[in-house]
Structure formats: C-alpha cells, structure tokens
Design a protein around this motif. Structure first.
Motif, PDB file in Angstrom:
ATOM      1  N   TYR A   1     111.700  34.206  58.663  1.00 10.40           N
ATOM      2  CA  TYR A   1     111.871  34.489  57.240  1.00 10.40           C
ATOM      3  C   TYR A   1     111.108  33.432  56.448  1.00 10.40           C
ATOM      4  CZ  TYR A   1     115.336  30.700  57.340  1.00 10.40           C
ATOM      5  OH  TYR A   1     115.957  29.479  57.487  1.00 10.40           O
ATOM      6  N   ALA A   2     110.910  33.673  55.146  1.00  9.77           N
ATOM      7  CA  ALA A   2     110.164  32.718  54.323  1.00  9.77           C
ATOM      8  C   ALA A   2     110.474  32.936  52.860  1.00  9.77           C
ATOM      9  CB  ALA A   2     108.661  32.839  54.562  1.00  9.77           C
ATOM     10  N   SER A   3     110.278  31.878  52.088  1.00 10.73           N
ATOM     11  CA  SER A   3     110.366  31.939  50.636  1.00 10.73           C
ATOM     12  C   SER A   3     108.950  31.782  50.097  1.00 10.73           C
ATOM     13  CB  SER A   3     111.267  30.808  50.116  1.00 10.73           C
ATOM     14  OG  SER A   3     111.234  30.746  48.703  1.00 10.73           O
ATOM     15  N   VAL A   4     108.387  32.859  49.579  1.00  3.35           N
ATOM     16  CA  VAL A   4     106.976  32.892  49.198  1.00  3.35           C
ATOM     17  C   VAL A   4     106.856  33.042  47.688  1.00  3.35           C
ATOM     18  CG1 VAL A   4     104.723  33.847  49.770  1.00  3.35           C
ATOM     19  CG2 VAL A   4     106.652  34.239  51.311  1.00  3.35           C
ATOM     20  N   ARG A   5     106.265  32.054  47.021  1.00  6.85           N
ATOM     21  CA  ARG A   5     106.063  32.158  45.575  1.00  6.85           C
ATOM     22  C   ARG A   5     105.246  33.401  45.248  1.00  6.85           C
ATOM     23  NH1 ARG A   5     107.036  27.430  42.497  1.00  6.85           N
ATOM     24  NH2 ARG A   5     106.604  28.808  40.730  1.00  6.85           N
ATOM     25  N   ARG A   6     105.599  34.042  44.143  1.00  8.92           N
ATOM     26  CA  ARG A   6     104.926  35.292  43.785  1.00  8.92           C
ATOM     27  C   ARG A   6     103.463  35.086  43.438  1.00  8.92           C
ATOM     28  NH1 ARG A   6     108.589  39.471  42.983  1.00  8.92           N
ATOM     29  NH2 ARG A   6     106.717  40.764  42.922  1.00  8.92           N
TER      30      ARG A   6
END
Length: 440
Positions: free
Chosen positions: A108-113
């Motif tokens: 999983y990842a948190s990807v800036r828009r």
C-alpha cells in the motif's frame, strides 16, 4: 466525433481515458485544473489500488518516488493489531471482479495527488487520449433525450463544442455532469466525519498507522518528498468546536488518540504545509448510467474518508467501466447490455454491504464492549487479523467476516484473552469519558 469524452482528468477520469485509449478508442479528456496539482484528498491506495497501477504498467513510476509497505498497524482503544492484506484474497477479489488476477501486489502507499494524477494524465496522453487542461465544461449537449457531447471554454478563452458516442462523468462528488443531468441522490448518509491533515518532516513513523479512541481517529503514513501525512478525524457534530482552534485541536486529538504519535509530532515534527480540512463527507449513491452518459468514481458513489478507499474504488470503476464500454464500442454487445454488466458488478451485494460498513464507521460511535473483545481476540489469530484488515479495505466481503458464526468463535476466544487490558476494567466509566467533548 470522439468515442468518449471524459469530464474530469484525475484518478477516475484519467484512468478510464487511459484504458479506453489503449483499446484503440478516440478519447477526449477535459479538466478545469492544470497538472501537476493537488486536490483535497486523503490520497491513500490499498493493495488493490496499487495492483491496478501494476496491471496498467504504472506502478514503478509511483514506487520510485513513494514509500510502500505491506504491514499496517491498527490500534483501537489501545488494542494493537498488525497485519497485511493476504495475496490469496487479493487474487480471489480480482478474479471475481475482473476475471483475472494479473498484476496483484500486496503493498500500500500514500501518494500525493500532484504525483499520482500527473502520472495518470501523462499515461492517458501517451496512450493516445487528447487531454485538455484549464478547460471548463459549461453545458451538456442533448438531442432527443440523449447526451451527445459537451460545450465549454478552453484555456485560451475560446468556446468549444465536442461530440461523442458516450460522455463519462468522472468529476467527483460534486459532479457537474450529475448536477446538470439533475441526477437524484439515494441511500444518503448525512452522519459522517470531519477530517484535518497536513504534512510533517523530521521523524520516521515506520509503516502506516491507524488509531481510534472513543469518537476520534488519527493516522500517519509516509508519503512523498520525505514527509509524513498526519490525519485526524471525528464526528461531524464536533466540527464546529474543532474549527475554533484547528492547529491546537489537531495536536490535542493526536495526544488523546495516540499519545506516542502526538509526542512524536510535537517534539520531532516540522509541519511543511498548511493544515487542510474537509467537513462534508456524507455518503450517497447516484444512478450509474443513462442515455449517452455513465458515471465513475465519487461522481457515482461518495463515501466517507474513514477507510481511505476513494482512489482505489476510482481505479476499480475505471477498469470496469472501460471494459464495458469497449465491448459496446466494438460491437460485442449493445450499450444496454454493457451498462447492465457494469451496474451488476458495481451494485453487487458485496458493494452494498461495504458501503453500509463505511457509513456506519463514519458515525464514529465508541466501540461497544463486544467489539473491543473482538479486537483482543484477533491479536491471537494472525489469519483472522489479516482477514479483518482485508475486510476493512474492501477485499474480503463484509458479510463473511462479520457473519454470526465467525464472530461467535472469535468472541468466545476473547473471553479468556481480554484480561489485562485496562479498557475492560471499568468499561461503563470508560465509555462515559468518550462521550465528553474533548474540546470543552
């Protein structure tokens, strides 16, 4: 004449355009924004969201600049759980939904828009889609009750008119396409959360963490640019008091929900941007399709941010809708047949159950005694812990995990394993403290 005009060029729209263009269709994407740019979003991708990127050949671009993990920590009222979404369940999910399980990954990842949306838009353009930014759609063109195109204003101020066999509304919960068509909302859930978040440097939280205590939640996950996204949320009826001192209440909420995370942010963190917030997270559904139009992503189904599922579901819708439209555009099926297939998968019993699950969580009620016992029981069962995380992420069906027989077995085990957790010492008193307003 285009095969498809896609209104909205972010997660849902750019992905739909990319997939249709790769299948050889003539596609126009219009978006009022320019790229790269950010948008209000919790920008988290569960493993099936990352799997879609891998299926489309874009994952390496994301992971080259974004931290990824497989294990996530979930702490409910001091009861910690750690686990990951099982690959076997991911494969089963993709086979059931799309007919194949290619490209499945467990991370999983948190990807800036500003990072993710740019990658998607560039990929759509490379595939052959025409992308127009700074382009505002002002009107849907209808003939004989059917949508046949759009009118609007281009970046240079010139008015334009374009026509297509289908118009795709991928323009978010406040969709212009949906509003112009006067589409009704149904199964509305007004009780929801407020949320505030920003980006801190200066500390390493490790992998992603999700915390709940009483009626408040917080999360931290590493994201782009060497920063960590830190998020707090609570019931919408507390929003007005929270807004009276957002920076102070963000820190107070962190200290209350996770004292360790609060201390880390206070003593080591440097906030790199302003604090962002959103107050309207109410859930609702809209019709999926009609004469000459189809909706994907939040335009069709808006859900609270509490499970961070929005972008992953946008990718799911893009793949389902583009596959259905491809069958129609190539003459393999009628439009009615194609849209019926799309609706059948989107309106499945599992989808309805997960929508209800998210809306129930978003009320932010304190966990009941039996629910807390369930979390304690899960600590001794890694397989069921992983299945709980998969259920929370909409990989395993909600009905399977929460069926009575499964909960009976887990709660029966919890009777012996709950000793030693202070939350059970005086549950009634503990519950009353959760009802008090933290910001009084």
């Amino acid at each position: 004449m285009y095969d498809a005009i896609v209104v909205g060029g972010r997660c849902a729209g750019a992905s739909t355009a990319l997939l249709l263009a790769r299948q050889g269709h003539r596609v126009l994407v219009v978006d009022r924004s320019s790229f790269p740019s950010d948008v209000i979003s919790t920008h988290f991708l569960w493993p099936h969201g990352m799997s879609y990127l891998n299926r489309w050949g874009l994952l390496d671009q994301v992971t080259a600049v974004t931290p990824t993990h497989t294990v996530i920590d979930i702490v409910n009222d001091g009861i910690p759980l750690s686990g990951s979404v099982p690959t076997s369940l991911l494969r089963e999910h993709f086979r059931d939904l799309h007919g194949d399980d290619s490209g499945v990954v467990q991370s999983y990842a948190s990807v800036r828009r500003r990072v993710l949306d740019q990658i998607l838009v560039e990929a759509a353009a490379k595939a052959g889609a025409e992308v127009r930014t700074h382009c505002t759609v002002r009107e849907l063109i209808t003939e004989d009750g059917r949508v046949v195109g759009v009118r609007g204003r281009a970046a240079d101020g010139q008015e334009f008119e374009e026509r297509a066999r289908i118009v795709v509304g991928a323009d978010g919960r406040n969709s212009f396409v949906a509003r112009t068509l006067d589409l009704p909302r149904f199964d509305e859930r007004p009780r929801c959360t407020f949320a505030y978040w920003s980006y801190w440097s200066g500390f390493d939280p490790g992998r992603g963490q999700i915390h709940r205590r009483g009626r408040l939640g917080c999360a931290v996950v590493p994201t782009n640019f060497g920063q960590n996204m830190v998020l707090v949320w609570g019931p919408s009826e507390w929003a007005r008091e929270f807004r009276a001192d957002v920076p102070g209440n963000v820190q107070r909420a962190l200290d209350f929900v996770s004292p360790e995370l609060g201390e880390l942010v206070r003593t080591q963190g440097t906030r790199e941007e302003r604090i962002y917030g959103t107050l309207d997270q109410s859930g609702f559904l809209r019709p999926l399709h009609g004469p000459g139009w189809v909706l994907v992503g939040d335009a069709e189904s808006a859900k609270d941010q509490c499970t961070a599922i929005g972008m992953t579901h946008a990718f799911r819708d893009a793949e389902l809708a583009s596959a259905a439209l491809h069958r129609w555009l190539t003459g393999e099926s009628s439009l009615d047949e194609a849209m019926a297939a799309y609706e059948g998968r989107r309106r499945s019993q599992n989808s309805a159950a997960y929508y209800d699950y998210v809306c129930t969580l978003s009320e932010m009620r304190p966990y009941r005694h039996d629910e807390l016992q369930l979390f304690v029981a899960l600590r001794g069962n890694q397989e069921e812990t992983d299945r709980f995380i998969a259920t929370h992420a909409d990989i395993a069906p909600v009905s399977e995990f929460f069926q009575a027989s499964n909960l009976f077995l887990l709660n029966d085990a919890a009777k012996e394993s709950s000793a030693g957790y202070s939350v059970f010492d005086d549950f009634a008193a503990t519950s009353r403290t959760y009802q008090q307003n933290l910001f009084a």
